[in-house]
Design a protein around this motif. Structure first.
Motif, PDB file in Angstrom:
ATOM      1  N   PHE A  92       0.857  -1.181   0.000  1.00  0.00           N
ATOM      2  CA  PHE A  92       0.000   0.000   0.000  1.00  0.00           C
ATOM      3  C   PHE A  92       0.896   1.236   0.000  1.00  0.00           C
ATOM      4  O   PHE A  92       1.529   1.554   1.011  1.00  0.00           O
ATOM      5  CB  PHE A  92      -0.907   0.031   1.232  1.00  0.00           C
ATOM      6  N   GLY A  93       0.955   1.930  -1.143  1.00  0.00           N
ATOM      7  CA  GLY A  93       1.776   3.128  -1.167  1.00  0.00           C
ATOM      8  C   GLY A  93       2.142   3.565  -2.567  1.00  0.00           C
ATOM      9  O   GLY A  93       1.905   2.846  -3.545  1.00  0.00           O
ATOM     10  N   THR A  94       2.705   4.759  -2.670  1.00  0.00           N
ATOM     11  CA  THR A  94       3.135   5.437  -3.896  1.00  0.00           C
ATOM     12  C   THR A  94       2.031   5.345  -4.964  1.00  0.00           C
ATOM     13  O   THR A  94       0.843   5.251  -4.678  1.00  0.00           O
ATOM     14  CB  THR A  94       4.510   4.929  -4.387  1.00  0.00           C
ATOM     15  N   ARG A  95       2.396   5.379  -6.222  1.00  0.00           N
ATOM     16  CA  ARG A  95       1.431   5.310  -7.323  1.00  0.00           C
ATOM     17  C   ARG A  95       2.113   4.669  -8.532  1.00  0.00           C
ATOM     18  O   ARG A  95       3.332   4.503  -8.567  1.00  0.00           O
ATOM     19  CB  ARG A  95       0.926   6.713  -7.677  1.00  0.00           C
ATOM     20  N   ASP A  96       1.318   4.305  -9.536  1.00  0.00           N
ATOM     21  CA  ASP A  96       1.880   3.760 -10.770  1.00  0.00           C
ATOM     22  C   ASP A  96       2.616   4.855 -11.540  1.00  0.00           C
ATOM     23  O   ASP A  96       2.258   6.030 -11.425  1.00  0.00           O
ATOM     24  CB  ASP A  96       0.766   3.163 -11.638  1.00  0.00           C
ATOM     25  N   PRO A  97       3.677   4.500 -12.285  1.00  0.00           N
ATOM     26  CA  PRO A  97       4.116   3.125 -12.596  1.00  0.00           C
ATOM     27  C   PRO A  97       4.992   2.488 -11.523  1.00  0.00           C
ATOM     28  O   PRO A  97       5.346   1.316 -11.617  1.00  0.00           O
ATOM     29  CB  PRO A  97       4.919   3.316 -13.886  1.00  0.00           C
TER      30      PRO A  97
ATOM     31  N   ARG B 226      -1.920  -4.941  -4.259  1.00  0.00           N
ATOM     32  CA  ARG B 226      -1.372  -3.587  -4.187  1.00  0.00           C
ATOM     33  C   ARG B 226      -2.496  -2.563  -4.254  1.00  0.00           C
ATOM     34  O   ARG B 226      -3.568  -2.828  -4.791  1.00  0.00           O
ATOM     35  CB  ARG B 226      -0.376  -3.343  -5.316  1.00  0.00           C
ATOM     36  N   ALA B 227      -2.210  -1.382  -3.705  1.00  0.00           N
ATOM     37  CA  ALA B 227      -3.113  -0.224  -3.803  1.00  0.00           C
ATOM     38  C   ALA B 227      -2.257   1.020  -3.636  1.00  0.00           C
ATOM     39  O   ALA B 227      -1.268   1.013  -2.890  1.00  0.00           O
ATOM     40  CB  ALA B 227      -4.195  -0.277  -2.730  1.00  0.00           C
ATOM     41  N   ASN B 228      -2.624   2.085  -4.339  1.00  0.00           N
ATOM     42  CA  ASN B 228      -1.832   3.305  -4.254  1.00  0.00           C
ATOM     43  C   ASN B 228      -1.920   3.913  -2.849  1.00  0.00           C
ATOM     44  O   ASN B 228      -2.775   3.548  -2.052  1.00  0.00           O
ATOM     45  CB  ASN B 228      -2.252   4.310  -5.338  1.00  0.00           C
ATOM     46  N   GLY B 229      -1.032   4.864  -2.575  1.00  0.00           N
ATOM     47  CA  GLY B 229      -0.920   5.410  -1.229  1.00  0.00           C
ATOM     48  C   GLY B 229      -1.798   6.603  -0.938  1.00  0.00           C
ATOM     49  O   GLY B 229      -1.522   7.328   0.033  1.00  0.00           O
TER      50      GLY B 229
ATOM     51  N   VAL C  22       2.896  -3.868   3.762  1.00  0.00           N
ATOM     52  CA  VAL C  22       3.961  -2.869   3.675  1.00  0.00           C
ATOM     53  C   VAL C  22       3.346  -1.532   3.274  1.00  0.00           C
ATOM     54  O   VAL C  22       2.744  -1.412   2.201  1.00  0.00           O
ATOM     55  CB  VAL C  22       5.042  -3.280   2.646  1.00  0.00           C
ATOM     56  N   LEU C  23       3.487  -0.547   4.144  1.00  0.00           N
ATOM     57  CA  LEU C  23       2.966   0.791   3.883  1.00  0.00           C
ATOM     58  C   LEU C  23       4.110   1.676   3.395  1.00  0.00           C
ATOM     59  O   LEU C  23       5.138   1.786   4.057  1.00  0.00           O
ATOM     60  CB  LEU C  23       2.358   1.390   5.150  1.00  0.00           C
ATOM     61  N   GLY C  24       3.908   2.321   2.250  1.00  0.00           N
ATOM     62  CA  GLY C  24       4.925   3.217   1.706  1.00  0.00           C
ATOM     63  C   GLY C  24       4.330   4.586   1.450  1.00  0.00           C
ATOM     64  O   GLY C  24       4.246   5.030   0.307  1.00  0.00           O
TER      65      GLY C  24
END
Length: 255
Positions: free
Chosen positions: A118-123, A144-147, A167-169
């Motif tokens: 869970f964190g940041t964004r694509d790509p 996964r999922a964006n933050g 994992v949280l980013g």
């Protein structure tokens, strides 16, 4: 060390003293491996956080962030600044267990069990997800999922998929606050890791410094050179502020 219950101590000194008491200082590689083994067998939802100079500066000015750090089940010492602080206080700093190096080892230890990023964004998130699946945990189901979702969305995803490792980013202080909320609502055994920029590192957005810089504790110089505008406040302003506070805390101890 300063008595954290001293009613005359400024809030930041009390918070620092309490958090320093909580930080685990691992003194040998064997102890580090034992810690890794223990972390990889969670019996309940638990939170792993890392305390570095930036975290200590944030704790000094934010009571909610301090409470989130204090509520973590385990807090590890991260970075050369913290080693300097412990030495000023005449305490053995132990090994540098920074998240960027430790979290990939944790992911490998959870191979075969569910993992969530869970964190940041694509790509960058997509690339990190692919790397985890191919290199670190090829036998795991990795979600996964964006933050940039709200905490309830992560809670719903984690409750549905029941990953053993989350994992949280998202960076400080948000990831610590989200971690505390996840632990509150989840019921299955899992380790929730506050990973800072780890997903960006895994996804190739932020390259690691050369090994000699990491070993000598100046990786922050490399990161500052790469992102001077974003990291100016954290390092150019924050590092001297951290050292000033460290000196003040040490001076109180020596009285």
């Amino acid at each position: 060390m300063l008595n954290p219950h001293d009613g005359h101590a400024p809030d930041w000194r009390r918070r620092w003293s309490l958090l320093l008491e909580k930080i685990e200082r691992v003194q040998s590689p064997a102890q580090g491996q034992a810690l890794l083994d223990e972390l990889s067998r969670p019996r309940a939802p638990s939170v792993l956080a890392f305390a570095n100079a930036h975290a200590m500066n944030s704790v000094a000015v934010s009571a909610p962030f301090f409470e989130a750090m204090q509520s973590a089940d385990r807090v590890l010492r991260d970075g050369s600044g913290m080693a300097t602080l412990f030495k000023m206080l005449r305490m053995e700093p132990g090994l540098n267990l920074n998240g960027t190096d430790l979290i990939p080892r944790l992911i490998r230890a959870f191979d075969g069990r569910g993992i969530a990023l869970f964190g940041t964004r694509d790509p960058w998130l997509e690339k990190a997800w692919q790397r985890v699946r191919q290199e670190f945990a090829p036998h795991s189901a990795v979600m996964r999922a964006n933050g940039f979702l709200d905490a309830q969305a992560y809670a719903r995803l984690a409750a549905e998929h029941r990953p053993a490792l989350i994992v949280l980013g998202m960076g400080m202080p948000r990831q610590e606050e989200v971690a505390a909320q996840l632990r509150e609502v989840l019921s299955h055994p899992c380790l929730i890791v506050c990973g800072g920029a780890i997903i960006d590192f895994l996804g190739g957005k932020t390259p690691r410094a050369p090994l000699w810089m990491r070993k000598t504790g100046v990786e922050w110089v490399y990161r500052l050179a790469l992102e001077p505008r974003r990291l100016f406040q954290r390092y150019v302003i924050g590092n001297p502020l951290f050292l000033t506070r460290a000196l003040r805390l040490a001076s109180v101890q020596r009285r």
